[in-house]
Design an enzyme around this catalytic site. Structure first.
Site, short mmCIF file in Angstrom:
data_model
loop_
_atom_site.label_atom_id
_atom_site.label_comp_id
_atom_site.label_asym_id
_atom_site.label_seq_id
_atom_site.Cartn_x
_atom_site.Cartn_y
_atom_site.Cartn_z
N SER A 166 42.21 35.40 48.29
CA SER A 166 41.90 36.85 48.77
C SER A 166 40.21 36.93 48.85
O SER A 166 39.70 37.54 49.44
CB SER A 166 42.66 37.87 47.89
N LYS A 167 39.78 36.50 47.77
CA LYS A 167 38.24 36.42 47.67
C LYS A 167 37.51 35.46 48.74
O LYS A 167 36.50 36.07 49.31
CB LYS A 167 37.68 36.00 46.49
N ASP A 200 39.40 55.07 46.63
CA ASP A 200 39.72 53.62 46.89
C ASP A 200 39.09 53.06 47.95
O ASP A 200 38.86 53.77 48.81
CB ASP A 200 41.40 53.79 47.20
N ILE A 201 38.59 51.80 47.66
CA ILE A 201 37.57 51.43 48.91
C ILE A 201 38.63 51.12 50.16
O ILE A 201 37.96 51.06 51.11
CB ILE A 201 37.01 50.18 48.48
N LYS A 243 41.63 38.71 30.06
CA LYS A 243 40.94 37.25 30.15
C LYS A 243 40.58 36.51 28.84
O LYS A 243 40.68 37.03 27.88
CB LYS A 243 39.39 37.44 30.72
N TYR A 280 55.13 38.67 30.39
CA TYR A 280 54.93 37.37 29.75
C TYR A 280 55.70 37.54 28.33
O TYR A 280 55.51 36.99 27.29
CB TYR A 280 53.64 37.26 29.37
N PRO A 319 50.69 28.24 37.27
CA PRO A 319 51.05 27.21 38.38
C PRO A 319 49.67 27.28 39.05
O PRO A 319 48.78 28.11 39.19
CB PRO A 319 52.09 28.50 39.03
N TYR A 342 44.52 34.98 44.03
CA TYR A 342 43.32 35.63 43.85
C TYR A 342 42.15 34.92 44.66
O TYR A 342 41.17 35.89 45.27
CB TYR A 342 42.97 35.65 42.29
N THR A 359 33.25 34.73 43.59
CA THR A 359 33.53 33.89 42.72
C THR A 359 33.29 32.24 43.14
O THR A 359 33.79 31.94 44.16
CB THR A 359 35.14 33.99 42.11
N ASP A 360 33.21 31.50 42.12
CA ASP A 360 33.29 29.92 42.26
C ASP A 360 34.61 29.45 42.59
O ASP A 360 34.82 28.34 43.08
CB ASP A 360 32.79 29.42 41.12
N GLU A 361 35.57 30.34 42.31
CA GLU A 361 36.96 30.03 42.40
C GLU A 361 37.51 29.83 43.85
O GLU A 361 38.45 28.98 44.23
CB GLU A 361 37.89 30.79 42.02
P1 NAD Z 1 37.35 43.99 36.79
O1 NAD Z 1 39.16 43.67 36.97
O2 NAD Z 1 36.82 44.25 35.25
O3 NAD Z 1 37.05 45.30 37.54
C1 NAD Z 1 37.48 45.65 38.73
C2 NAD Z 1 37.15 47.07 39.10
O4 NAD Z 1 37.50 47.33 40.45
C3 NAD Z 1 37.91 48.14 38.11
O5 NAD Z 1 36.87 49.06 37.70
C4 NAD Z 1 38.85 48.69 39.26
O6 NAD Z 1 39.13 50.02 38.81
C5 NAD Z 1 37.89 48.77 40.47
N1 NAD Z 1 38.89 48.86 41.71
C6 NAD Z 1 39.98 47.71 41.99
N2 NAD Z 1 40.57 48.07 42.88
C7 NAD Z 1 39.82 48.95 43.50
C8 NAD Z 1 39.98 49.83 44.77
N3 NAD Z 1 41.01 49.45 45.64
N4 NAD Z 1 39.25 50.76 45.05
C9 NAD Z 1 37.97 50.89 44.11
N5 NAD Z 1 37.99 50.32 43.26
C10 NAD Z 1 38.73 49.30 42.71
O7 NAD Z 1 36.54 42.91 37.44
P2 NAD Z 1 35.21 42.26 37.00
O8 NAD Z 1 35.67 41.17 36.03
O9 NAD Z 1 34.36 43.20 36.70
O10 NAD Z 1 34.90 41.44 38.44
C11 NAD Z 1 33.89 42.22 39.51
C12 NAD Z 1 33.88 41.48 40.82
O11 NAD Z 1 33.16 40.04 40.38
C13 NAD Z 1 34.94 40.89 41.31
O12 NAD Z 1 34.69 40.99 42.82
C14 NAD Z 1 35.62 39.52 40.82
O13 NAD Z 1 35.98 38.87 41.96
C15 NAD Z 1 33.88 38.85 40.63
N6 NAD Z 1 33.60 38.01 39.67
C16 NAD Z 1 34.39 38.05 38.49
C17 NAD Z 1 33.98 37.03 37.58
C18 NAD Z 1 34.52 37.14 36.05
O14 NAD Z 1 34.46 36.00 35.38
N7 NAD Z 1 35.04 38.22 35.60
C19 NAD Z 1 33.63 36.02 37.74
C20 NAD Z 1 33.01 35.90 39.14
C21 NAD Z 1 33.08 36.86 40.03
P1 TYD Z 2 40.70 33.36 33.00
O1 TYD Z 2 39.83 34.13 31.79
O2 TYD Z 2 42.18 33.96 33.35
O3 TYD Z 2 39.96 33.24 34.00
P2 TYD Z 2 40.07 32.22 35.40
O4 TYD Z 2 41.43 31.98 35.61
O5 TYD Z 2 39.54 33.22 36.38
O6 TYD Z 2 39.10 31.04 35.16
O7 TYD Z 2 41.14 32.03 32.33
C1 TYD Z 2 40.02 31.15 31.84
C2 TYD Z 2 40.64 29.75 31.58
O8 TYD Z 2 41.61 30.07 30.45
C3 TYD Z 2 41.79 29.20 32.75
O9 TYD Z 2 41.60 27.93 32.58
C4 TYD Z 2 43.19 29.97 32.16
C5 TYD Z 2 42.99 29.61 30.61
N1 TYD Z 2 43.54 30.83 29.74
C6 TYD Z 2 44.46 30.30 28.76
O10 TYD Z 2 44.55 29.09 28.45
N2 TYD Z 2 45.08 31.30 28.03
C7 TYD Z 2 45.16 32.62 28.21
O11 TYD Z 2 46.05 33.37 27.67
C8 TYD Z 2 44.29 32.91 29.34
C9 TYD Z 2 44.25 34.26 29.85
C10 TYD Z 2 43.57 32.04 30.12
#
Ligand code: NAD
Ligand code: TYD
Length: 347
Positions: free
Chosen positions: A157-158, A63-64, A193, A344, A285, A154, A129-131
């Site tokens: 926290s980022k 764990d980090i 996702k 859900y 929400p 989310y 993230t851009d969020e």
């Molecule tokens: P993910 O949820 O697929 O993977 C997260 C990984 O982190 C997992 O392997 C999990 O086991 C590990 N992890 C979680 N908590 C941990 C802890 N306490 N200690 C050690 N390991 C831990 O996420 P992802 O989609 O691969 O995203 C990776 C990074 O990129 C994140 O920081 C996310 O915010 C960022 N990001 C994601 C997206 C996207 O579209 N997925 C876009 C922009 C930025």
């Molecule tokens: P998501 O993949 O959860 O990424 P993020 O919320 O980080 O952008 O969602 C992408 C978009 O799709 C977001 O506008 C929410 C929407 N969404 C749905 O409409 N239905 C779904 O079941 C999910 C998971 C997401």
């Protein structure tokens, strides 16, 4: 960069990054992958890597947030670089259970920064993230100077973790870089996702739950393009700087889902059209309306461009999920299915 600690390397983007770094890049050092293996982390995502790269790849389950684990890693492996992916990453989960997001994304990042400060590192690269910038109206793009305005636990926290990384550069001079990327898609993404969920539900002829009216817009980037951008920033990015990464590819959710439906219809002809499965459900929400990233700085300074078009990347991604049904079945039989049905009602 001889001994790179990659956190969260068993997740979606981290596992793609490790594969690309070890097999296709000019990185010659060793990777120490620290991952807690939460529901989103899967060792199978790096199947074959430890055999193929025996001397250059180590996996550590941990764990980090755990000081002893991180301290031990610095001692045992002489960590000189950190590439920090580990996070709780799903907005819907953060709405239901924010505590893990605060712990991992904020406290975990803080813990890593402390060890970077105490031991000294060549580079701490923080993946974000851009969020963090919040939601756009009909026009405009997120630039590196857009004020932070996160709307979900989310993204909040980022945002907090980004600011800690920035503060460690300003206060302690830790060499850092930060990247803020738009929505990724591609192989090994956990099927909670949007894109993998729609592919798998469509293939299984289950409902395709589109939030609200499906008009929210995301800027999509193929995961490989993100990983290549990260490596460029790590090598050539100016220390202390933030780089936005985006696909220049804004699409409404409903259009993404319809494109997936069309691909599924081509691959599995003869069934009822997949678009008949589209079901509009209650909106998320605080649902951000539009994300769009200006990545001019990265393009101009580091000569990065996305290589994959959305059409080609999406077709590859659909095919990948259909070719990896065993991976999908194992992933879906675990905590994910239970969680979804608890929260859900089993969408
Ligand atoms: P993910 O949820 O697929 O993977 C997260 C990984 O982190 C997992 O392997 C999990 O086991 C590990 N992890 C979680 N908590 C941990 C802890 N306490 N200690 C050690 N390991 C831990 O996420 P992802 O989609 O691969 O995203 C990776 C990074 O990129 C994140 O920081 C996310 O915010 C960022 N990001 C994601 C997206 C996207 O579209 N997925 C876009 C922009 C930025
Ligand atoms: P998501 O993949 O959860 O990424 P993020 O919320 O980080 O952008 O969602 C992408 C978009 O799709 C977001 O506008 C929410 C929407 N969404 C749905 O409409 N239905 C779904 O079941 C999910 C998971 C997401």
């Amino acid at each position: 960069m001889k001994n790179m600690l990659v956190t969260g390397g068993c997740g979606f983007i981290g596992s793609n990054f490790i594969r690309i770094l070890l097999s296709e890049s000019d990185f010659t050092g060793r990777i120490i992958n620290l991952d807690k293996l939460t529901y989103a982390g899967n060792l199978e995502n790096l199947d074959g890597v430890s055999d193929q790269f025996k001397d250059r790849y180590v996996f550590v389950k941990g764990d980090i947030c755990d000081s002893e684990t991180v301290s031990e890693l610095f001692k045992s492996y002489g960590v000189d670089t950190i590439c920090h992916f580990a996070a709780e990453s799903h907005v819907d989960r953060s709405i239901v259970q924010p505590d893990a997001f605060i712990r991992t994304n904020i406290n975990g990042t803080f813990n890593l920064l402390e060890y970077a400060r105490l031991n000294g590192v060549e580079l701490f690269h923080h993946i974000s993230t851009d969020e963090v910038y919040g939601s756009l109206g009909e026009t405009g793009l997120f630039t590196e100077t857009t004020p932070y305005s996160p709307n979900s636990p989310y993204s909040a926290s980022k945002a907090a973790s980004d600011l800690l990384v920035r503060a460690y550069f300003k206060t302690y001079g830790i060499p850092v870089t930060i990247s803020n990327c738009s929505n990724n898609y591609g192989p090994y993404q956990f099927p909670e996702k949007l894109i993998p969920l729609m592919i798998l539900n469509g293939f299984e002829r289950k409902a395709l739950p589109v939030y609200g009216r499906g008009v929210n817009i995301r800027d999509w980037l193929y995961v490989r393009d993100h990983c290549i951008a990260i490596w460029k920033i790590m090598k050539h990015g100016k220390r202390g700087e933030t780089y936005n990464i985006g696909g220049d590819c804004e699409i409404r959710n409903i259009d993404v889902v319809e494109m997936i439906c069309n691909l599924l219809d081509e691959i599995c002809p003869g069934k009822t059209p997949a678009r008949e499965l589209i079901t509009f459900v209650k909106d998320r929400p605080g649902h951000d309306m539009r994300y769009a990233v200006d990545s001019q700085k990265l393009q101009r300074e580091l000569k990065w461009r996305p290589e994959e078009t959305f059409e080609s990347g999406l077709a590859k991604t659909v095919q990948w999920y259909l070719d990896h049904t065993e991976w999908v079945n194992r992933i879906k039989s675990g905590a994910y299915t239970q969680w979804i049905s608890d929260h859900y009602g089993g969408i």
